[in-house]
Design a protein around this motif. Structure first.
Motif, PDB file in Angstrom:
ATOM      1  N   LEU B  78       0.862  -1.107  -0.045  1.00 55.30           N
ATOM      2  CA  LEU B  78       0.075  -0.111  -0.338  1.00 55.30           C
ATOM      3  C   LEU B  78       0.737   1.302   0.077  1.00 55.30           C
ATOM      4  O   LEU B  78       0.464   2.123  -0.811  1.00 55.30           O
ATOM      5  CB  LEU B  78      -0.854   0.054   1.255  1.00 55.30           C
ATOM      6  CG  LEU B  78      -2.059  -1.070   1.017  1.00 55.30           C
ATOM      7  CD1 LEU B  78      -2.704  -1.293   2.642  1.00 55.30           C
ATOM      8  CD2 LEU B  78      -2.959  -0.867  -0.040  1.00 55.30           C
ATOM      9  N   LEU B  79       2.110   1.136   0.977  1.00 55.85           N
ATOM     10  CA  LEU B  79       2.749   2.445   0.940  1.00 55.85           C
ATOM     11  C   LEU B  79       3.531   2.707  -0.510  1.00 55.85           C
ATOM     12  O   LEU B  79       3.493   3.728  -1.018  1.00 55.85           O
ATOM     13  CB  LEU B  79       3.774   2.152   1.956  1.00 55.85           C
ATOM     14  CG  LEU B  79       4.367   3.141   2.470  1.00 55.85           C
ATOM     15  CD1 LEU B  79       3.293   4.158   3.184  1.00 55.85           C
ATOM     16  CD2 LEU B  79       5.337   2.613   3.910  1.00 55.85           C
ATOM     17  N   TRP B  82       1.194   3.676  -2.750  1.00 53.39           N
ATOM     18  CA  TRP B  82       0.713   5.206  -2.596  1.00 53.39           C
ATOM     19  C   TRP B  82       1.822   6.100  -3.575  1.00 53.39           C
ATOM     20  O   TRP B  82       1.515   7.090  -3.997  1.00 53.39           O
ATOM     21  CB  TRP B  82       0.329   5.587  -1.403  1.00 53.39           C
ATOM     22  CG  TRP B  82       0.175   6.957  -0.916  1.00 53.39           C
ATOM     23  CD1 TRP B  82      -1.258   7.406  -1.120  1.00 53.39           C
ATOM     24  CD2 TRP B  82       0.955   7.924  -0.416  1.00 53.39           C
ATOM     25  NE1 TRP B  82      -0.922   8.580  -0.624  1.00 53.39           N
ATOM     26  CE2 TRP B  82       0.153   8.997  -0.199  1.00 53.39           C
ATOM     27  CE3 TRP B  82       2.274   7.843  -0.194  1.00 53.39           C
ATOM     28  CZ2 TRP B  82       0.486   9.974   0.349  1.00 53.39           C
ATOM     29  CZ3 TRP B  82       2.811   9.120   0.474  1.00 53.39           C
ATOM     30  CH2 TRP B  82       2.012  10.060   0.582  1.00 53.39           C
ATOM     31  N   HIS B  86       1.041   8.890  -6.182  1.00 55.85           N
ATOM     32  CA  HIS B  86       0.953  10.403  -5.754  1.00 55.85           C
ATOM     33  C   HIS B  86       2.494  11.134  -5.928  1.00 55.85           C
ATOM     34  O   HIS B  86       2.402  12.158  -5.460  1.00 55.85           O
ATOM     35  CB  HIS B  86       0.348  10.613  -4.548  1.00 55.85           C
ATOM     36  CG  HIS B  86      -1.036   9.976  -4.620  1.00 55.85           C
ATOM     37  ND1 HIS B  86      -2.055  10.643  -5.200  1.00 55.85           N
ATOM     38  CD2 HIS B  86      -1.767   8.657  -4.117  1.00 55.85           C
ATOM     39  CE1 HIS B  86      -3.267   9.635  -4.933  1.00 55.85           C
ATOM     40  NE2 HIS B  86      -2.904   8.690  -4.428  1.00 55.85           N
ATOM     41  N   GLY B 175      -6.950   3.887  -9.146  1.00 56.82           N
ATOM     42  CA  GLY B 175      -6.146   3.925  -7.776  1.00 56.82           C
ATOM     43  C   GLY B 175      -6.271   2.743  -6.806  1.00 56.82           C
ATOM     44  O   GLY B 175      -5.444   1.945  -6.644  1.00 56.82           O
ATOM     45  N   LEU B 179      -3.590  -0.485  -6.257  1.00 60.06           N
ATOM     46  CA  LEU B 179      -3.376  -1.043  -4.927  1.00 60.06           C
ATOM     47  C   LEU B 179      -3.699  -2.598  -4.816  1.00 60.06           C
ATOM     48  O   LEU B 179      -2.878  -3.014  -4.255  1.00 60.06           O
ATOM     49  CB  LEU B 179      -3.604  -0.057  -3.894  1.00 60.06           C
ATOM     50  CG  LEU B 179      -3.447   1.327  -4.048  1.00 60.06           C
ATOM     51  CD1 LEU B 179      -4.171   2.028  -2.900  1.00 60.06           C
ATOM     52  CD2 LEU B 179      -1.833   1.448  -3.779  1.00 60.06           C
TER      53      LEU B 179
END
Lengths: 247, 290
Positions: B78-79, B82, B86, B175, B179
């Motif tokens: 997830l990190l 992300w 972004h 997104g 993910l």
């Protein structure tokens, strides 16, 4: 009739340099609008704003009387340079099938699990036939010529049953004979949908479109029959080689 | 080789080992295909290595390291996802940093773990012979989860993997699916860590799928062939390592690497030859016309 695209005093900049400023544009239903202008003049940026891929810093932008992001499923988009790798293992029919996701503007349809339905496959088959690419449905995307790829991308945009078709330099990578064929096809499609097409070739598209928008940070519209050397000079700001043209 | 098969019929641990290899190859084939076509091997590497943080913490607090690996892998996915969505400008720097920080945390936890000193080498390079029988059910559950989600959402995954911009225009929450894809890669990493350890995971995740990609041109077929290839490679590696008592993980990886090099060379030579033949043919056609 309300405009299908309604842009009022729209401005956009990447960082601090303004790319577009004070843009006003109303596109009527059924129009065939050509968008021309110098490189880096903001043509593709304007398309991306209409598609909802970019957000304007100021001004008002409505597409089909809703926000661009809400309207994007009702638009068909043919990009200039596709963002996928040519070696991706996928067939032409599979690429076009992806255009069926979210069709009819239904938000939840894009989240529906499972395989494509028989009806979807029929729509794909018909769209490929319409763009005269029915015979290459089973080919790998990487094995296509530039002209064939453009037809496939056009079919992918059409299977979503768009109300507005948006094309960014659809003929940049193909030879002139094919360019004519693609625009003849667009002319036919224009009978049932509004079309916006970006082009670098003003003399060529003025044979097809009903109105030309010239984008170079600002936007000026011309009716096709009013385009002459002075207009082009004003637009590009320098002497350009004029090619004799007959309307 | 006969040794291996006679031992297989006698020893339950060897049967567990073979089952582990087979269960892991399902994840390796299915998710490895996405990793290869989406070209996210670097992201997968970041996820795999930072998992050591979770395994180290589990060891320190007295849990099964595998149970620490799963949440750590999901968190890392997830990190990293992300960051990719972004923070594109410094994507590679940030992912390298997460990669190293995760490992550093793991090493510190393991160094300070009370009592029994865990064998760091078996996390890094795997020890398939030591997989306990109970872990098999955990692996079955992960495989079922993986296959269910991929079957249900294969169209959305294909759209996101093939052309993110177009998928976004069709109203697909890009997104979210991106993910989800990385989380499934993380699940696969946990499956594969048992076989080859977290440093070598990347090879088993990418090489079978890359070899499959040399010969077939659809995602479904690539997944099937990569799964079969992953199974064949890991069982063969086990068999070869058993007699001379070599560590199984590295043997499997060397086999996979060899298979890839041979396959890449063969396809390259074959393609060049075909291009030459095609050129010669079109030349001869030209001469006939003249």
């Amino acid at each position: 009739m309300n405009p299908v695209i309604d842009i009022r005093s729209l401005s956009f900049s990447y960082g601090t340099v303004p790319t577009l400023s004070g843009i006003d544009l109303q596109v009527a239903p059924g129009e065939f609008l050509g968008i021309v202008g110098p490189n880096a003049g903001g043509k593709s940026t304007l398309l991306k704003l209409i598609l909802g891929l970019l957000q304007p810093q100021s001004g008002d932008l409505r597409v089909l009387e809703r926000s661009p992001r809400a309207a994007s499923r009702l638009l068909g988009y043919v990009p200039q340079c596709p963002s996928f790798g040519r070696d991706f293992p996928i067939t032409v029919a599979q690429v076009v099938q992806l255009g069926r996701l979210g069709q009819g503007g239904n938000r939840w349809q894009a989240l529906w699990p499972g395989r494509a339905s028989g009806a979807d496959q029929e729509v794909v088959r018909r769209a490929l036939a319409e763009v005269e690419a029915g015979d290459i449905a089973k080919r790998q995307i990487g094995s296509l010529s530039g002209g064939q790829l453009q037809r496939v991308l056009l079919a992918r945009a059409l299977v979503g049953q768009p109300r507005i078709l948006i094309l960014d330099e659809p003929t940049a990578n193909i030879d002139q004979r094919l360019e004519g064929e693609i625009f003849d096809l667009l002319k036919l499609l224009n009978a049932r949908m509004t079309i916006l097409v970006v082009s670098h070739d003003i003399s060529f598209i003025s044979r097809y479109v009903s109105r030309v928008a010239c984008v170079n940070r600002t936007l000026v519209c011309h009716r096709t029959d009013a385009i002459d050397g002075a207009v082009i000079q004003e637009l590009y700001g320098e002497n350009v080689r004029m090619i004799a043209q007959a309307h | 080789m006969a040794d291996f098969f006679s031992a297989l019929s006698q020893h339950a641990f060897l049967q567990t080992t073979v089952a582990t290899a087979l269960l892991a190859s399902i994840g390796c084939g299915v998710m490895g295909t996405y990793v290869v076509v989406k070209r996210i091997a670097f992201l997968a590497g970041g996820i795999a290595h930072s998992v050591l943080g979770g395994m180290g913490a589990a060891v320190y607090f007295g849990f099964d390291p595998l149970h620490g690996a799963l949440p750590a892998a999901v968190a890392a996915a997830l990190l990293i996802g992300w960051v990719r969505l972004h923070w594109r400008a410094q994507e590679d720097t940030l992912i390298s940093a997460l990669w190293a920080i995760g490992m550093a945390i793991g090493v510190l936890f393991i160094a300070k773990a009370p009592g029994y000193q865990a064998d760091l080498m078996s996390y890094l390079f795997g020890n398939i012979l030591l997989v306990p029988r109970e872990s098999l059910w955990f692996m079955v559950a992960l495989d079922v989860l993986l296959l269910t989600i991929v079957t249900a959402y294969h169209r959305q995954f294909l759209a996101v993997v093939f052309d993110e911009e177009f998928a976004r225009l069709r109203g697909i929450p890009v997104g979210f699916f991106y993910l989800l894809l990385l989380v499934l890669v993380a699940v696969t990493v946990v499956l594969l860590i048992q076989v080859v350890g977290l440093i070598l995971v990347l090879a088993l995740l990418t090489l079978p799928a890359a070899v499959a990609g040399h010969y077939v041109h659809s995602l479904g077929l690539m997944m099937l062939i990569a799964t079969l290839l992953g199974a064949v490679l890991s069982i063969t590696g086990l068999v070869l390592s058993y007699g001379p008592d070599l560590p199984a993980g590295p043997t499997i990886i060397l086999l996979a690497g060899a298979a890839y090099v041979v396959s890449a060379t063969v396809t390259q030579v074959f393609d060049r030859r075909r291009a030459r033949l095609a050129a010669a043919w079109s030349r001869s056609q030209g001469e006939i016309r003249e």
